[in-house]
Design a protein around this motif. Structure first.
Motif, PDB file in Angstrom:
ATOM      1  N   UNK A 179       6.783  -7.436   9.015  1.00 34.76           N
ATOM      2  CA  UNK A 179       5.628  -7.807   8.191  1.00 34.76           C
ATOM      3  C   UNK A 179       4.662  -6.630   8.154  1.00 34.76           C
ATOM      4  N   UNK A 180       4.376  -6.151   6.946  1.00 29.40           N
ATOM      5  CA  UNK A 180       3.501  -4.988   6.773  1.00 29.40           C
ATOM      6  C   UNK A 180       2.331  -5.348   5.872  1.00 29.40           C
ATOM      7  N   UNK A 181       1.143  -4.866   6.266  1.00 32.49           N
ATOM      8  CA  UNK A 181      -0.058  -5.159   5.485  1.00 32.49           C
ATOM      9  C   UNK A 181      -0.918  -3.907   5.387  1.00 32.49           C
ATOM     10  N   UNK A 182      -1.184  -3.491   4.159  1.00 34.40           N
ATOM     11  CA  UNK A 182      -2.062  -2.347   3.913  1.00 34.40           C
ATOM     12  C   UNK A 182      -3.490  -2.856   3.827  1.00 34.40           C
ATOM     13  N   UNK A 183      -4.303  -2.522   4.823  1.00 34.06           N
ATOM     14  CA  UNK A 183      -5.667  -3.026   4.897  1.00 34.06           C
ATOM     15  C   UNK A 183      -6.643  -2.206   4.067  1.00 34.06           C
ATOM     16  N   UNK A 223      -7.569   7.108  -4.527  1.00 36.31           N
ATOM     17  CA  UNK A 223      -6.356   7.351  -5.314  1.00 36.31           C
ATOM     18  C   UNK A 223      -5.309   6.264  -5.107  1.00 36.31           C
ATOM     19  N   UNK A 224      -5.603   5.292  -4.247  1.00 37.05           N
ATOM     20  CA  UNK A 224      -4.673   4.202  -3.990  1.00 37.05           C
ATOM     21  C   UNK A 224      -3.730   4.445  -2.839  1.00 37.05           C
ATOM     22  N   UNK A 225      -3.836   5.588  -2.169  1.00 37.40           N
ATOM     23  CA  UNK A 225      -2.963   5.880  -1.034  1.00 37.40           C
ATOM     24  C   UNK A 225      -3.397   5.061   0.188  1.00 37.40           C
ATOM     25  N   UNK A 226      -2.446   4.534   0.978  1.00 34.92           N
ATOM     26  CA  UNK A 226      -2.811   3.742   2.158  1.00 34.92           C
ATOM     27  C   UNK A 226      -3.625   4.534   3.168  1.00 34.92           C
ATOM     28  N   UNK A 227      -4.692   3.926   3.649  1.00 33.40           N
ATOM     29  CA  UNK A 227      -5.501   4.528   4.706  1.00 33.40           C
ATOM     30  C   UNK A 227      -5.311   3.841   6.048  1.00 33.40           C
ATOM     31  N   UNK A 228      -4.921   2.574   6.011  1.00 37.78           N
ATOM     32  CA  UNK A 228      -4.650   1.847   7.249  1.00 37.78           C
ATOM     33  C   UNK A 228      -3.575   0.801   6.973  1.00 37.78           C
TER      34      UNK A 228
END
Length: 427
Positions: free
Chosen positions: A206-210, A215-220
């Motif tokens: 299970x993965x969640x991008x917080x 630019x829309x790139x994942x930070x966390x």
């Protein structure tokens, strides 16, 4: 009330039918939007170890042809076939050719269906059934081992659901694993390197991008996972019982970035599972820090695979991982030593003359006790070949300097140097 309900249902069905009719897709899309892929990879690999084995000199060619269909109402298919052939003399131990006086280069000859699957894509995710490639997260626990000529693929089913923005839930059931040592077993294999690993395995992720940047790139990104591996016909070492790699691994991972700085932290616990005759209880830790400056990426990290002081090798193992990407390219620690391992590493990846340069340094210590295993230097340079679109060259070198002659658990630990020269064409 019943007539009203039937009327509403009828309208709904008619509306759905009308929508399907208007958006009808031609069955010929499966062919019209299909494509053929070709991949050919030549590799020369030299292995020089400080032991009684002769140096290995292996030349192999991996040829892969695939046919990917178009989509019809979300349905599509893929068939992909591989052939691995030796070029020249067989002066290396492929694990199947009986050349046991030479060091190992685990690229046996043979032809095999690499992937054969049906896929259904829908708005919230997808379902894949058949023989397929599975790479989860950074492939530390589940991967395709794409570095070897015969890729590791999985027979089973995989479903990915995206119920919320930024969330991906993955479940996979596997009943057979086609390992890098295939396609066939013969009298020269052993219980640590079967061509096919049998058993019932379940993968939960299970993965969640917080957080994302502008630019829309994942930070966390937070990830939780549980990998239940029922591996019946493989053992940790040649002296261990079959099933000793069957395990339950539960863990959490956090990966983030603040401007040019990246951070990764991970923890997992491993216990025995299914019919494993051994009691397992060990931990995994990872902490990594990165910094990017003008497209140059610097990284440093500390990875721990815990050991165990019980009888036999009960250390933390990652039998389905893409192991070549971790703990040094010399592949000395494909099996974690019984006393565990601590890997402190630093490295840099940089663009250079139109190609990419990588350099890494590893220092290996026992997780239990005070033994120093040794250290390793890895360097590689890859560059597209001018004038031939799709052709890329690679030069790669790994040098492992051993401190401890023998590790507990019958894992040999010797000075090892490896050199690769590779050409890969992709169409």
């Amino acid at each position: 009330m019943r007539l009203h309900t039937l009327s509403v249902l009828s309208l709904a069905v008619c509306g759905a039918f009308s929508s399907v009719t208007m958006a009808a897709e031609d069955l010929a899309n499966l062919v019209n939007y299909g494509k053929v892929s070709v991949d050919a990879r030549y590799r020369y690999e030299n292995v020089d170890q400080d032991n009684a084995l002769n140096n290995a000199n292996a030349q192999t060619l991996r040829t892969r042809i695939g046919v990917q269909s178009g989509k019809w109402y979300g349905l599509s298919g893929l068939v992909e076939a591989d052939n691995v052939s030796r070029i020249g003399d067989s002066s290396f131990n492929s694990t199947r050719n009986g050349q046991k006086d030479f060091s190992v280069v685990a690229d046996p000859d043979g032809s095999e269906i690499n992937q054969a699957l049906l896929r259904y894509d829908f708005k919230q995710g997808n379902v894949v059934a058949g023989r397929q490639r599975i790479n989860l997260d950074n492939q530390r626990f589940v991967g395709g081992v794409a570095w070897r000529q015969n890729e590791q693929t999985y027979d089973g089913a995989l479903a990915q659901i995206k119920p919320l923005t930024g969330m991906t839930l993955t479940y996979s059931y596997i009943d057979n694993i086609n390992t890098i040592f295939g396609p066939d077993d013969n009298r020269f294999d052993n219980k640590t390197n079967p061509a096919n690993i049998e058993g019932h395995s379940h993968l939960f992720n299970a993965q969640y991008i917080l957080m994302r940047d502008r630019r829309g790139a994942p930070q966390l990104t937070l990830t939780g996972y549980s990998y239940l591996l029922g591996l019946d016909n493989i053992a940790t070492t040649a002296a261990a019982p079959l099933g000793s790699l069957a395990s339950r691994t539960n863990g959490v991972r956090a990966a983030g970035a603040i401007g040019p700085v990246s951070l990764v932290g991970e923890y997992a616990q491993q216990q025995d599972y299914a019919d494993n005759p051994m009691d397992l209880d060990s931990d995994y830790y990872l902490a990594e820090l990165g910094y990017t400056w003008q497209n140059i990426v610097f990284k440093g990290g500390y990875e721990v695979l815990g050991g165990d002081d019980g009888v036999g090798n009960r250390a933390f193992q990652t039998p389905l991982a893409t192991k070549h990407a971790f703990q040094g390219w010399a592949d000395v620690f494909l099996t974690t030593p019984a006393d565990g391992i601590e890997d402190a590493y630093v490295g840099v990846t940089a663009p250079l003359w139109g190609g990419q340069l990588q350099a890494w340094y590893h220092d290996f210590e026992a997780e239990q006790g005070s033994d120093s295993y040794g250290d390793e230097i890895d360097v590689s340079y890859g560059h597209p070949i001018p004038g031939v679109p799709g052709l890329v060259g690679l030069v790669k070198y790994a040098s492992y300097d051993a401190d401890t002659p023998l590790l507990r658990g019958n894992v040999a630990n010797v000075d090892t140097d490896k050199f690769w020269l590779q050409l890969q064409y992709t169409y």
